[in-house]
Write a protein that holds these residues in place. Structure first.
Motif, PDB file in Angstrom:
ATOM      1  N   GLU A 349       0.791  -1.225   0.000  1.00  0.00           N
ATOM      2  CA  GLU A 349       0.000   0.000   0.000  1.00  0.00           C
ATOM      3  C   GLU A 349       0.828   1.282   0.000  1.00  0.00           C
ATOM      4  O   GLU A 349       0.277   2.362  -0.212  1.00  0.00           O
ATOM      5  CB  GLU A 349      -0.942   0.006   1.212  1.00  0.00           C
ATOM      6  N   VAL A 350       2.126   1.159   0.218  1.00  0.00           N
ATOM      7  CA  VAL A 350       2.966   2.357   0.258  1.00  0.00           C
ATOM      8  C   VAL A 350       4.121   2.274  -0.741  1.00  0.00           C
ATOM      9  O   VAL A 350       4.249   3.121  -1.622  1.00  0.00           O
ATOM     10  CB  VAL A 350       3.516   2.595   1.683  1.00  0.00           C
ATOM     11  N   VAL A 351       4.955   1.237  -0.615  1.00  0.00           N
ATOM     12  CA  VAL A 351       6.168   1.179  -1.437  1.00  0.00           C
ATOM     13  C   VAL A 351       5.844   0.944  -2.909  1.00  0.00           C
ATOM     14  O   VAL A 351       6.228   1.742  -3.777  1.00  0.00           O
ATOM     15  CB  VAL A 351       7.128   0.093  -0.909  1.00  0.00           C
ATOM     16  N   ARG A 352       5.134  -0.129  -3.214  1.00  0.00           N
ATOM     17  CA  ARG A 352       4.869  -0.427  -4.629  1.00  0.00           C
ATOM     18  C   ARG A 352       4.053   0.659  -5.304  1.00  0.00           C
ATOM     19  O   ARG A 352       4.378   1.073  -6.429  1.00  0.00           O
ATOM     20  CB  ARG A 352       4.210  -1.803  -4.759  1.00  0.00           C
ATOM     21  N   PRO A 353       2.974   1.182  -4.690  1.00  0.00           N
ATOM     22  CA  PRO A 353       2.236   2.273  -5.345  1.00  0.00           C
ATOM     23  C   PRO A 353       3.101   3.521  -5.557  1.00  0.00           C
ATOM     24  O   PRO A 353       2.964   4.218  -6.569  1.00  0.00           O
ATOM     25  CB  PRO A 353       1.100   2.560  -4.361  1.00  0.00           C
ATOM     26  N   GLY A 354       4.009   3.793  -4.622  1.00  0.00           N
ATOM     27  CA  GLY A 354       4.876   4.953  -4.785  1.00  0.00           C
ATOM     28  C   GLY A 354       5.819   4.822  -5.964  1.00  0.00           C
ATOM     29  O   GLY A 354       6.033   5.773  -6.724  1.00  0.00           O
ATOM     30  N   PHE A 355       6.372   3.647  -6.150  1.00  0.00           N
ATOM     31  CA  PHE A 355       7.242   3.428  -7.310  1.00  0.00           C
ATOM     32  C   PHE A 355       6.436   3.400  -8.599  1.00  0.00           C
ATOM     33  O   PHE A 355       6.904   3.865  -9.638  1.00  0.00           O
ATOM     34  CB  PHE A 355       8.047   2.133  -7.114  1.00  0.00           C
ATOM     35  N   ALA A 356       5.237   2.845  -8.540  1.00  0.00           N
ATOM     36  CA  ALA A 356       4.371   2.850  -9.739  1.00  0.00           C
ATOM     37  C   ALA A 356       4.053   4.278 -10.167  1.00  0.00           C
ATOM     38  O   ALA A 356       4.053   4.595 -11.355  1.00  0.00           O
ATOM     39  CB  ALA A 356       3.091   2.073  -9.465  1.00  0.00           C
ATOM     40  N   ALA A 357       3.804   5.133  -9.184  1.00  0.00           N
ATOM     41  CA  ALA A 357       3.511   6.539  -9.500  1.00  0.00           C
ATOM     42  C   ALA A 357       4.723   7.207 -10.150  1.00  0.00           C
ATOM     43  O   ALA A 357       4.584   8.024 -11.053  1.00  0.00           O
ATOM     44  CB  ALA A 357       3.103   7.287  -8.237  1.00  0.00           C
ATOM     45  N   ALA A 358       5.927   6.846  -9.685  1.00  0.00           N
ATOM     46  CA  ALA A 358       7.131   7.426 -10.281  1.00  0.00           C
ATOM     47  C   ALA A 358       7.294   6.990 -11.727  1.00  0.00           C
ATOM     48  O   ALA A 358       7.717   7.779 -12.580  1.00  0.00           O
ATOM     49  CB  ALA A 358       8.347   7.006  -9.451  1.00  0.00           C
ATOM     50  N   ARG A 359       6.935   5.748 -12.006  1.00  0.00           N
ATOM     51  CA  ARG A 359       7.032   5.287 -13.393  1.00  0.00           C
ATOM     52  C   ARG A 359       6.001   6.009 -14.259  1.00  0.00           C
ATOM     53  O   ARG A 359       6.252   6.299 -15.432  1.00  0.00           O
ATOM     54  CB  ARG A 359       6.812   3.785 -13.466  1.00  0.00           C
ATOM     55  N   GLY A 360       4.811   6.262 -13.682  1.00  0.00           N
ATOM     56  CA  GLY A 360       3.762   6.928 -14.452  1.00  0.00           C
ATOM     57  C   GLY A 360       4.132   8.357 -14.799  1.00  0.00           C
ATOM     58  O   GLY A 360       3.763   8.850 -15.839  1.00  0.00           O
TER      59      GLY A 360
END
Length: 360
Positions: A349-360
């Motif tokens: 809920e924190v790490v993976r979504p944060g990295f996904a947002a950076a890729r977006g």
């Protein structure tokens, strides 16, 4: 990609409370207690710490802590340092941090060991509340550290048991030993580690920095460490490291196969002579061998660093990608001394979504 790093969610497992003071705070506190510092302005003092810590030896590096611990001998000072540490880490994007310190080094002003722990926990709790109000939430845990050259390991282990999980902010989550490695093997504190092992308390051990494979062996086999602080010299048990024909010796294979995470601190290691450059630092070779590696700061003041800076150095000088940074961050979250469900929420809920947002 470099522009995205400051906003990435970060997990920090190896950071010393007495190695992360703001230079201005150090000046303020030194003035209050009459402690003489080697510089009189914040900028000059910051430069002095970095230069003194870059001497190339762990012993000289550790001498810089004479100044930081000297001003951390009252409850108010400890609360301030802990509060500011939480705020500084949160501003760098750290969402979970384990900070370590040795309570036995903060008794000169008359505090008891328990009073030291309570003051630090209160400071972290204050910092967590303020960080949340600023929109940069952080959760902190503390590791109580015994100095390996002293004989208070059992006493600090008992202190850990008394305060384990005893506060919402800065909760004590585990135990560590630190200080000069050469001549002071982890086995000296075997009784303390056994006490904590019997109570189900997780531990980490400084090993494999100034001392070599024997210290790592003692940490994992004699002390049953769940993580290794530094551990970069594990590469000494690897033949032809960095090549397709690399062969792991028995200790390196044990650490890899049992998924014992290494709390690697690239910039700090270069300062103490473990490696010549970030490009040549063992973190990348160990990662490629399948060892669990995490990215840490060790001492932000002495290394003039942050988690973001360590990540940027790995990208620029060692060719790390966003995927590499995410893998190390997920590894750190899963190695945290937190309950398993909490760790998985942190990842999902924190790490993976944060990295996904950076890729977006």
């Amino acid at each position: 990609m470099l522009r995205a790093i400051p906003s990435l969610p970060k997990v920090l497992l190896h950071d010393h409370l007495d190695g992360g003071l703001r230079p201005q705070t150090l000046l303020d506190l030194a003035d209050e207690v009459g402690h003489e510092l080697p510089a009189s302005t914040a900028d000059a003092l910051g430069r002095w710490f970095e230069e003194a810590a870059s001497s190339g030896t762990l012993v000289r590096y550790l001498e810089t802590f004479d100044h930081t611990t000297a001003v951390m001998q009252t409850a108010d000072a400890l609360r301030r340092v802990a509060r500011e540490s939480a705020l500084d880490l949160a501003a760098d994007g750290v969402v979970y941090a384990e900070q370590r310190y040795a309570p036995e080094q903060h008794l000169a002003g008359g505090l008891t060991l328990d009073e030291v722990v309570v003051a630090v926990q209160e400071g972290f709790a204050e910092g967590e509340r303020e960080a949340a109000e600023r929109g940069t939430p952080i959760r902190t845990g503390t590791l109580l550290t015994a100095m390996r050259h002293a004989d208070r390991g059992v006493e600090i282990a008992e202190l850990t048991l008394r305060h384990l999980g005893s506060a919402a902010g800065g909760s004590v989550v585990g135990f560590d030993i630190a200080g000069a490695e050469d001549g002071f093997p982890p086995e000296r504190h075997r009784e303390a580690f056994q006490l904590l092992h019997d109570a189900g308390v997780p531990v980490t051990v400084h090993a494999g920095e100034a001392a070599g494979l024997a210290s790592i062996h003692g940490a994992v086999h004699a002390c049953s460490a769940q993580r290794i602080g530094h551990g970069v010299r594990l590469l000494e048990d690897v033949e032809r490291a960095g090549t397709p024909d690399a062969h792991l010796g028995p200790l390196a294979a044990w650490v890899r196969d049992r998924r014992i995470p290494l709390e690697l601190c690239p910039s700090s290691n270069l300062q103490t002579g473990v490696g010549a450059s970030i490009a040549e630092h063992g973190i990348t070779a160990l990662r490629d061998l399948g060892v669990v590696v995490t990215v840490n700061t060790d001492n932000r003041l002495q290394s003039a660093t942050s988690v973001s800076r360590e990540m940027e150095l790995l990208v620029r000088e060692a060719g790390w990608t966003l995927d590499d940074l995410e893998a190390a961050t997920v590894a750190a979250a899963r190695a945290a001394f937190l309950p398993h469900p909490v760790r998985e929420v942190l990842v999902d809920e924190v790490v993976r979504p944060g990295f996904a947002a950076a890729r977006g």
